[in-house]
Enzyme design. Sequence first.
Site, short mmCIF file in Angstrom:
data_model
loop_
_atom_site.label_atom_id
_atom_site.label_comp_id
_atom_site.label_asym_id
_atom_site.label_seq_id
_atom_site.Cartn_x
_atom_site.Cartn_y
_atom_site.Cartn_z
N TYR A 124 -0.54 6.98 10.08
CA TYR A 124 0.73 7.87 9.36
C TYR A 124 0.94 9.09 10.19
O TYR A 124 0.85 10.27 9.51
CB TYR A 124 0.44 7.99 7.83
CG TYR A 124 0.09 6.79 7.34
CD1 TYR A 124 0.79 5.74 7.06
CD2 TYR A 124 -1.17 6.70 6.87
CE1 TYR A 124 0.56 4.61 6.58
CE2 TYR A 124 -1.65 5.37 6.21
CZ TYR A 124 -0.91 4.39 6.08
OH TYR A 124 -1.32 3.31 5.57
N TYR A 177 -0.68 -0.46 -3.85
CA TYR A 177 -0.78 -0.35 -2.43
C TYR A 177 -1.42 -1.56 -1.95
O TYR A 177 -2.57 -1.78 -2.63
CB TYR A 177 -1.33 0.81 -2.00
CG TYR A 177 -1.66 0.88 -0.43
CD1 TYR A 177 -0.92 1.23 0.48
CD2 TYR A 177 -2.87 0.14 0.19
CE1 TYR A 177 -0.93 1.32 1.88
CE2 TYR A 177 -3.16 0.23 1.43
CZ TYR A 177 -1.98 0.81 2.48
OH TYR A 177 -2.11 0.46 3.55
N ASP A 188 -5.81 -8.07 -5.71
CA ASP A 188 -6.01 -7.44 -4.40
C ASP A 188 -7.27 -6.46 -4.79
O ASP A 188 -7.25 -5.42 -5.11
CB ASP A 188 -4.85 -6.62 -3.91
CG ASP A 188 -5.18 -5.76 -2.76
OD1 ASP A 188 -6.49 -5.75 -2.28
OD2 ASP A 188 -4.36 -5.28 -2.15
N LYS A 210 -12.07 -4.17 3.53
CA LYS A 210 -12.94 -2.82 3.33
C LYS A 210 -14.35 -2.96 3.45
O LYS A 210 -15.16 -3.15 4.36
CB LYS A 210 -12.46 -1.92 2.19
CG LYS A 210 -11.00 -1.58 2.45
CD LYS A 210 -10.59 -0.15 1.81
CE LYS A 210 -9.37 0.39 2.37
NZ LYS A 210 -8.14 -0.14 1.85
C1 LIG Z 1 -6.72 -0.81 2.29
C2 LIG Z 1 -6.28 -1.61 1.34
C3 LIG Z 1 -5.45 -2.74 2.02
C4 LIG Z 1 -5.24 -2.69 3.35
O1 LIG Z 1 -6.15 -3.35 4.22
P1 LIG Z 1 -6.18 -3.06 5.52
O2 LIG Z 1 -7.75 -3.41 6.14
O3 LIG Z 1 -6.06 -1.30 5.87
O4 LIG Z 1 -5.18 -3.79 6.30
C5 LIG Z 1 -4.76 -3.44 1.08
N1 LIG Z 1 -4.96 -3.43 -0.40
C6 LIG Z 1 -5.65 -2.37 -0.86
C7 LIG Z 1 -5.93 -2.52 -2.19
C8 LIG Z 1 -6.40 -1.45 0.22
O5 LIG Z 1 -6.90 -0.43 -0.51
#
Ligand SMILES: *Cc1c(COP(=O)(O)O)cnc(C)c1O
Length: 437
Positions: A20, A152, A257, A286
Amino acid sequence: MSQSVNGWLQRDAELLWHPYSSLAEPSPVRLVRSADGVRLQLDDGTGGTVEAIDAMASWWCMIHGYRNPVLDAALKRQVDEFSHVMFGGLTHEPAVRLGERLVEITPEPLRHVFFCDSGSVSVEVAIKLALQYQVARGNHGRTRMLTVRGGYHGDTFAPMSVCDPVNGMHSLFTGALKEQVFGPQPPAGFDRPDTDPELQAWAGELAALAERHAGEIAGIIVEPVLQGAGGMYPYSPACLRVLRELADRHGFLLIFDEIATGFGRTGTLFASEHAGVDPDILCVGKALTGGYLTLAAMLCTSDVAHTVSNGPGGALMHGPTFMANPLACSVALASIDLLLSQDWASRVAAISAGLSAGLAPAAELPAVKDVRVLGAVGVVQLGGPVDLPRLTEAALRRGVWVRPFRDLVYTMPPYVCTDADIATIGAAITGAVEEAG
Ligand SMILES: *Cc1c(COP(=O)(O)O)cnc(C)c1O
């Protein structure tokens, strides 16, 4: 180092995009000399070194710390075998073992695993799977996702479309982003019971929305219990029970997610466990590799897997080049086994208590609007936008690396932080907010 630090920083500023960032007005970056345990050694710009505890765990990934001997060894072992092979027509032990481990530790109905390169791609695949599922069921108009505001889910296009429309800057991409169905953000606070009136009002709005758009919706996607990069915002597990019920009533798939919340961060191994709710599809990433390599996974139930596999496409239509990379799978397996070999839940609880104690004084500061802690996540919300350079500098002078965004100064420390490290993080954030907030 063959050049002065300013040489590297100058070349970086002219050459490289950071997350960003603008190349017209590059914001300051710091040069990392080395990293060990929970500490970064940063160049101080005059040839000296500043040491800082990484209170971000490198964006929530590095749960076991840098240069972890167990993870290093796992990676080196696999390098001596083979570093990569294509996953089309070939397989390998690290992938099978990691797949089995993930099925073992995630909610029971999740039986099948798709490996991909990043969290965003796993969300792409999850959404794609949900759409293919509805087609396979003969529900042809169901191409939208239902989600809540404040979320997000990543930066590629399908994930972006389910990010909060304001924070996610949907206005920049009008016409290019799929228009999803957004419900209100769940009411704030982890501790709200099912009977809470605000929660029930929220549930009513969601139910009406689901009803109105039922014929268009393929699935519901949320970050369970904690919205991360959208606002570091905890909400009640009771909301997940509401979403499960709506999904069942209308034939939507429920996607969790857990890319940020997975692997113990909120106090349970997966955040869905707080609610006792099983998703149909789960995304992890992550901390999956302990922060060593980029890897994510999408898991789904047998019903979803077999419905799609018997549907018109006859297959899940995705296959990244670096799918199930053996180095990444090996280090992920080592990271999960290392986590499970310890009393991680007590460690996360101790970090939680330490952050609550350390950040409590921040609540008294005039610049501060809210202080909240959930699991190993501590958040100080200011009354207005953070002065990023000043706050970063003020925390660094107190021995801690943080990367605030918007009005939020937060920490998701490595689990290997000692109680003293956690106290340092709490004091540094409080002090930095007092000085620069
Ligand atoms: C970081 C994150 C993503 C995206 O993961 P990237 O490896 O950066 O593409 C998607 N969803 C959540 C909840 C996240 O924290």
